[in-house]
Design a protein around this motif. Structure first.
Motif, PDB file in Angstrom:
ATOM      1  N   ASP A  41     -56.978 -24.000  36.114  1.00  0.00           N
ATOM      2  CA  ASP A  41     -55.971 -23.305  36.914  1.00  0.00           C
ATOM      3  C   ASP A  41     -56.589 -22.499  38.055  1.00  0.00           C
ATOM      4  O   ASP A  41     -55.859 -21.843  38.807  1.00  0.00           O
ATOM      5  N   ASP A  43     -58.361 -22.203  41.581  1.00  0.00           N
ATOM      6  CA  ASP A  43     -58.674 -22.898  42.833  1.00  0.00           C
ATOM      7  C   ASP A  43     -60.083 -22.548  43.313  1.00  0.00           C
ATOM      8  O   ASP A  43     -60.807 -23.399  43.840  1.00  0.00           O
ATOM      9  N   THR A  96     -54.417 -20.619  41.100  1.00  0.00           N
ATOM     10  CA  THR A  96     -53.410 -21.385  41.843  1.00  0.00           C
ATOM     11  C   THR A  96     -52.124 -20.579  41.972  1.00  0.00           C
ATOM     12  O   THR A  96     -51.847 -19.680  41.173  1.00  0.00           O
ATOM     13  N   ASP A  97     -51.323 -20.962  42.980  1.00  0.00           N
ATOM     14  CA  ASP A  97     -50.037 -20.288  43.154  1.00  0.00           C
ATOM     15  C   ASP A  97     -49.118 -20.532  41.976  1.00  0.00           C
ATOM     16  O   ASP A  97     -48.293 -19.674  41.615  1.00  0.00           O
ATOM     17  N   GLU A  98     -49.231 -21.692  41.386  1.00  0.00           N
ATOM     18  CA  GLU A  98     -48.387 -22.011  40.236  1.00  0.00           C
ATOM     19  C   GLU A  98     -48.663 -21.070  39.073  1.00  0.00           C
ATOM     20  O   GLU A  98     -47.742 -20.637  38.372  1.00  0.00           O
ATOM     21  N   ARG A  99     -49.941 -20.734  38.880  1.00  0.00           N
ATOM     22  CA  ARG A  99     -50.285 -19.820  37.785  1.00  0.00           C
ATOM     23  C   ARG A  99     -49.712 -18.435  38.043  1.00  0.00           C
ATOM     24  O   ARG A  99     -49.220 -17.768  37.125  1.00  0.00           O
ATOM     25  N   THR A 101     -47.025 -17.738  39.917  1.00  0.00           N
ATOM     26  CA  THR A 101     -45.558 -17.828  39.813  1.00  0.00           C
ATOM     27  C   THR A 101     -45.105 -17.847  38.361  1.00  0.00           C
ATOM     28  O   THR A 101     -44.065 -17.272  38.011  1.00  0.00           O
ATOM     29  N   SER A 102     -45.870 -18.511  37.527  1.00  0.00           N
ATOM     30  CA  SER A 102     -45.486 -18.600  36.106  1.00  0.00           C
ATOM     31  C   SER A 102     -45.796 -17.322  35.328  1.00  0.00           C
ATOM     32  O   SER A 102     -45.549 -17.246  34.120  1.00  0.00           O
ATOM     33  N   ARG A 143     -48.511 -10.207  42.480  1.00  0.00           N
ATOM     34  CA  ARG A 143     -47.424 -11.146  42.163  1.00  0.00           C
ATOM     35  C   ARG A 143     -46.654 -11.546  43.421  1.00  0.00           C
ATOM     36  O   ARG A 143     -46.113 -12.651  43.508  1.00  0.00           O
TER      37      ARG A 143
END
Length: 399
Positions: A41, A43, A96-99, A101-102, A143
């Motif tokens: 996760d 980058d 990552t941005d996904e991590r 966001t979650s 965040r």
């Protein structure tokens, strides 16, 4: 005989520092474990490779700093909080941005709470609120938006740290109150001990000089009058209130401190019988066991002094012609000494009246001594039938 100083340190705060030390080490390992388990996760894992060695070294190197409040300085707290905040702000650069966001954890993860808790334990709830604020701001910046889970975590850290800081402040206040109470108790016992000694010697001499001076007359009568005035003044001083005592507090961070000074007892138990033998006389009969009656040295001395005070009361109130009997009983768990006389007895209410007048013979020289030993003194007197004083002392001493 040299005196020994005993220091009693009471601190409910020290376990918190030990717990914080363990918390910092475990959460540091936890944060590194999260990085290893979620390596995909990231980058830019190079950011984590730089940050986590720094976190590892800092946590282990600063273990002595969080061992006590004295070592945990303001400069250290500021540097520790900075490392936590920097780790939070570096998180978007590493993962990552996904991590993000979650709601994934930051680089230092829950290690950050240790920095805030250090503020709470060191300075109370106000310091905790101060330290929680930059952590909260950093989490919101990391965040990018005030998501529910982020707000939940921020409020949780805020409330928990403030609550712990408040508990620490209450604990410190309680420790100071307890230290003050113990100090006053020690001062009271010392005053009572001095009162017994004064009653056993100085007050009785002054009273005798007053009586003899009145009988002789002339200049002796004036001397007796002055002795009587000094006796009254000394009784008033002995029975008066406590003198102010200094507040004992050595290191606020280490908890409350009370110092008690006492005299060490030489050796083991001593035989009570030789201490009572000098009291035997033509009008004082001593009945004792054939075997040694062993007590701790301090208890034996105080019990013998209480017997002497009882005999002084016999001579003073029953007259020189009164007979007295001393009976020593060696029980399995306690020693009982009974002093009985054939005097006129004590009128009802006379003891309470004498104590109110500052005459502390029974209150301090007898009952006070036995109370300090964990024992008891019972007085039975019937007008016209003499007086009986039963002194009981436990063999193991006061616990």
């Amino acid at each position: 005989m040299p005196k020994r100083e005993r220091v009693m340190r009471m601190s409910v705060e020290q376990p918190l520092w030990r717990a914080l030390t363990g918390y910092r080490v475990l959460t540091m390992l936890y944060a590194i474990g999260l990085f290893i388990s979620a390596y995909d996760d990231f980058d830019r894992p190079v950011v984590a490779f730089v940050y986590f060695p720094l976190l590892f070294i800092w946590t282990l190197a600063t273990i002595p700093r969080v061992a006590s409040a004295a070592n945990c300085t303001k400069r250290f707290l500021a540097a520790d909080l900075t490392i936590a905040v920097v780790g939070i702000l570096l998180t978007p650069l590493a993962v990552t941005d996904e991590r993000i966001t979650s709601g994934g954890p930051t680089l230092p993860s829950i290690w950050t709470a240790g920095s805030v808790l250090a503020f709470a334990i060191k300075g109370g709830w106000r310091w905790a609120a101060f330290a929680s604020t930059p952590v909260a701001i950093a989490n919101l910046i990391q965040r990018g938006a005030p998501a529910r889970d982020t707000v939940h975590n921020v409020i949780l850290v805020w409330v928990a740290s403030i609550a712990i800081g408040y508990v620490v402040e209450v604990a410190r206040a309680s420790e100071r109150t307890l230290a003050r109470a113990l100090e006053i108790e020690a001062a009271t016992r010392e005053r009572e001990r001095l009162a017994r000694d004064i009653h056993d010697s100085v007050l009785q001499v002054l009273a005798m000089v007053q009586r003899r001076g009145a009988v002789i007359g002339g200049e002796a009568a004036e001397l007796g009058r002055m002795a009587g005035e000094q006796e009254v003044a000394l009784r008033t001083l002995v029975s008066g209130g406590l003198a102010p005592v200094s507040h004992v507090s050595e290191d606020f961070a280490e908890g409350a401190v009370v110092r008690l000074v006492d005299e060490p007892d030489p050796g083991g138990p001593v035989d009570l019988r030789p201490l009572l033998a000098p009291y035997a006389a033509a009008r004082v009969n001593l009945a004792e066991p054939g075997a040694p009656v062993e007590l701790p040295p301090a208890a034996a001395r105080e019990l013998a002094a209480a017997v002497g005070a009882a005999l002084d009361n016999v001579r003073r109130h029953a007259g020189d012609d009164a007979h007295a009997w001393i009976l020593v009983e060696d029980e399995p768990d306690e020693v009982i000494v009974t002093v009985r006389d054939d005097g006129p007895g004590i009128p009802e209410g006379r003891l309470a009246q004498a104590e109110g007048e500052g005459r502390l013979g029974v209150a301090q020289s007898i009952r006070g001594r036995l109370r300090d030993l964990g024992g008891r003194a019972e007085l039975i007197s019937t007008p016209g039938q003499g007086t009986e004083v039963e002194l009981t002392v436990p063999k193991k001493g006061r616990t």
